[in-house]
Every structure is written in C-alpha cells, then in structure tokens.
Design a protein around this motif. Structure first.
Motif, PDB file in Angstrom:
ATOM      1  N   ILE A 158      89.661  27.121  93.600  1.00  0.00           N
ATOM      2  CA  ILE A 158      90.539  27.384  94.744  1.00  0.00           C
ATOM      3  C   ILE A 158      90.040  28.627  95.468  1.00  0.00           C
ATOM      4  O   ILE A 158      89.192  29.363  94.967  1.00  0.00           O
ATOM      5  N   GLU A 209      89.866  24.032  88.185  1.00  0.00           N
ATOM      6  CA  GLU A 209      89.940  23.808  89.622  1.00  0.00           C
ATOM      7  C   GLU A 209      89.376  25.027  90.348  1.00  0.00           C
ATOM      8  O   GLU A 209      89.592  26.172  89.925  1.00  0.00           O
ATOM      9  N   THR A 262      99.165  25.645  92.714  1.00  0.00           N
ATOM     10  CA  THR A 262      98.415  26.128  91.560  1.00  0.00           C
ATOM     11  C   THR A 262      99.312  26.927  90.623  1.00  0.00           C
ATOM     12  O   THR A 262      99.192  26.819  89.393  1.00  0.00           O
ATOM     13  N   ALA A 312      93.106  29.532  87.468  1.00  0.00           N
ATOM     14  CA  ALA A 312      92.943  28.136  87.863  1.00  0.00           C
ATOM     15  C   ALA A 312      91.594  27.592  87.418  1.00  0.00           C
ATOM     16  O   ALA A 312      91.479  26.434  87.003  1.00  0.00           O
TER      17      ALA A 312
END
Length: 448
Positions: free
Chosen positions: A372, A370, A385, A364
């Motif tokens: 996470i 991103e 995701t 990710a």
C-alpha cells in the motif's frame, strides 16, 4: 571661648529644630487625611486595557453585564462591594438586569474580563457572534454526573445528510459515473449503525498556514516556533463488521466473533470544501491535488465541514467502534472527542513496550502481504487496511503466542528495515534464488 561654645550649642539646637519640622512636614504630605478621597493606583497598561474594555462593553455596545471599569472601580473593594454600589445598581437597572449579585451561576470569560452575567445575556446570540458549546466537568472525588440528554443529531438528520437521491450508485472510485461510497440505508440491522458496529476510518489533512521558524543561534536547523496549521480535507469511513465482543468494563476481548461486511464498502468519503486558501496540499501524504476541494473543479463528493462533523458525531453517539491507524492524532486534528472504549488503534495493538511504533505500510506488508501507499496515500485504502489488521490481530490472539509473533515482527523489521519494501515471502525467495543457481552450476560442471 565660653561665648563661642554657647553660640555653637544654640546653632546646633536651631538646626535640629529645623530638621524636625521638615520631617513632620514631609510626613504630613505623604500621609493623606482621613477625609481626603483615596485615588486607586492604576498603571498605564491596565488603564489602556480598561479603556478598551469600556469601549467594547460600554453602554452603547449592547452588552448586558458589568463593564471592566465597574469591576475595577476600587482596588481595595471586594467583588461583592463592587456589585452593590449605587453606581452599578443604577447601571444594572438601566440595562434591565434584575440580579447582579455574585451568586449568579454564569460568568463571562473574555481575556482580562471575568464577569458575572445574567441568564438573558447567556442565551442572547447577537446574530452569529456566538457559537454555543457544551462542556461537562466532574470532580474526581464526587459521583459521576447524570447522563447527558439524548443527542440532538438524530438518525433522521444523519439520513438527510447521507442518503442523497442524486448520488449515483456505488462503484469503485475509478469507475465512471459511480459513487465511491454507499451510505447506511437503515433498512436492516446490518445497515443500521449502532453499539458495537465496527467502522474503519482514516482522514487526510492539508496545510492552511506554514510553520513559523526562527534561525538557530547555534547554526543547526531552524527552530519551529509555531507548527503548521492543518485543516481537515478528507475523511473516509468503511464498514468493518458488527458486533464485537467486550468485557464487562467495555475493553476489547482478545478473541471475537467473526466480523461481517467483509467487502469493506465505504460508508463516507467526504472531501471538505476549502473555505480559505490552501498553503500546501501535502500531496505525498494526503493524495490531494489542487482543485480537489473546489466545488467548481472537483470530481469528488464535496461537503461543508459542519456536515462532516455532524455525520461523525452521530456515529460516535450511536456507539460505533472506530478502527484506524494513529487515531489519537486524527481525532485530535478533526476535533472530535470519542470515548476510549470506542477506539481500536492498530498502532497500539501491534506495539511492543519501549519499542518504536510500526507504520501501517510495514504491518500491511508483513502481515497481509499487501503493498500500500506506493505513490501516495488514499484514505479508503488506509481505512480498509486498518480493519484487515484488526481482524488479523484477533486471529493471532485467538491462536495464542501473540507476543512471540510480535517479537518476530520487530526482529524482521530491525534486520530488513521497517519500510515495508521487504517481507518474509520475497526475502526467502531472494535467498533461495542464488542457492538454486549454484546448484545448477554444480550440476553442469558434473555433467561436463
């Protein structure tokens, strides 16, 4: 001298005769007569097991079949001889068993007891003592078996489990007075799960019993004799799009039509009611805390385990395609069998042969930019995701040179770590910053 020799020879003959008579007597004791009844030899452990079996399956137990004692009536007898003795025939008549022949299609397996039983015993549930289970076997050298009958889990049952009129309207999890998921409404093709419907899925587990360990005799870490027993605690399913393109054999194409439902609205977000004490909530990995699985304390949507199973089983039977990260382990823990053609595992999509498998957080960070799993895991976030990574995979395949890009991902991970804390954009920015500072210092020096 002659008389002495005669006496000695007589004594030798007498001793030989006595020895011969003793041997004959011993053989007679060891060899039973033809008329004497034979007694089977049973060791103490087997005798105790048979006694326990007789107590469990005896005439007052309600068991409709042959007991272990009848099965082991004679070690030398065959199963057919045992089942046709007058004793067993009388016992069968007393229990109302019409057919006790070994030709019956049903067998009872219970530890040491393997027993032919009639159909009436098979379908007798004894209250809640039996749980029906359907197992299908097929020989590899024979044609496949006929298709199974339609699933008993119908759309009506699924809707009754999901479309609760008392549920508030959909809203993000942090919004007060809203529901974090929106079930399928079945009012349009997009809102009706069917073959090819892509769904993102993730599950969280808690520890119900700790691992059993023994000291290592060599002084190293303790040896795990039995792994910790885990239980399903939360399962989240999000919309991923529909339909996907497939080859004739059902395998995934390298390119597909754009997926719809880009908002990735959750369909299911069930917290499983705890029916036994939780040993460890594994908060760091599951995001669950004490009280989340207690209906009296939890602020989440609590369901029974069997209802969660029914929902997942309906989606599997409907032909939905599940996208997730590490789905093989998740489905194994959930104890749900899913056809391989209905599984898209991002662990395998982005795995280079003979290399380590990449984490969801790292993928990710690198591909989606991103961050996470900063503090803990959230199954809705992980499911979303996974779907985004699946879409990214389709884009990379369609653009070509996927293997080259995958090698670049591994190269970056080996250079900067596979933790997901660094990605190309912030690494490049960090590298440019010192260079800019040096240029500014040079300009200042030149101006001076």
């Amino acid at each position: 001298k002659t008389s002495k020799d005669d006496k000695t020879s007589k004594d030798d003959e007498t001793s030989k005769e006595d020895k011969t008579s003793e041997d004959e007597t011993s053989d007679a004791r060891e060899t039973p007569s033809a008329d004497a009844p034979s007694t089977p030899k049973v060791n103490a452990g087997l005798a105790a097991a048979l006694a326990a079996g007789e107590a469990m399956y005896g005439e007052h137990s309600g068991f409709r079949g042959l007991t272990p004692g009848q099965i082991a009536a004679s070690e030398a007898s065959t199963l057919g001889d045992i089942l046709s003795t007058p004793t067993t025939d009388a016992r069968a008549a007393e229990l109302g068993i019409d057919d006790v022949s070994p030709e019956t299609e049903w067998l009872l397996f219970n530890d040491f007891c393997i027993n032919p039983v009639d159909f009436a015993e098979v379908v007798t549930m004894y209250g809640a003592c039996k749980v029906p289970v359907l197992c299908a076997y097929a020989a590899v050298d024979k044609p496949p078996p006929p298709p199974l009958p339609p699933s008993p889990i119908t759309a009506t049952l699924y809707r009754s489990l999901t479309l609760n009129p008392n549920l508030p309207k959909y809203g993000e999890a942090n919004a007060p007075g809203t529901c974090p998921f929106a079930p399928f409404t079945f009012e349009s093709p997009e809102e009706t799960p069917g073959p090819g419907t892509v769904l993102g899925i993730d599950a969280e587990f808690v520890s119900l019993a700790p691992a059993v360990k023994e000291p290592n005799p060599e002084g190293g870490p303790d040896i795990v004799v039995q792994a910790a027993r885990l239980g399903l605690a939360r399962v989240s399913v999000v919309r991923g799009g529909s339909p996907r393109s497939e080859k004739d054999d059902g395998s995934l194409l390298t390119s597909s039509a754009p997926l719809t439902n880009t908002n990735l609205v959750p369909v299911i977000d069930d917290y499983i009611r705890a029916v036994e004490p939780v040993h460890d909530y594994l908060t760091r990995f599951s995001g669950l805390v004490p009280g989340d699985l207690d209906p009296a304390l939890s602020k989440h949507h609590i369901v029974e385990l069997k209802h969660a199973y029914l929902k997942l089983r309906y989606l599997v039977d409907a032909g939905c395609v599940f996208v997730g990260h590490g789905l093989k382990q998740d489905f194994k823990m959930i104890n749900v069998t899913v056809p391989p053609a209905q599984i898209v595992d991002t662990v395998e999509l982005f795995h280079f042969k003979r290399q380590r498998k990449l984490s969801l957080r790292f993928l990710a960070s690198y591909l989606l930019k991103e961050d996470i799993q900063q503090e803990t895991h959230d199954s809705i976030e992980d499911a979303r995701t996974a779907v985004r990574l699946y879409r990214k995979y389709l884009e990379m395949r369609a653009a070509g040179n996927f293997e080259g890009q995958l090698l670049e991902i591994y190269r970056f991970g080996k250079q900067h770590g596979f933790t997901g804390e660094k990605r190309p954009d912030n690494v490049d920015a960090a590298n440019d910053k010192p260079a800019n500072n040096n240029n500014n210092n040079n300009n200042n020096n030149n101006g001076a």
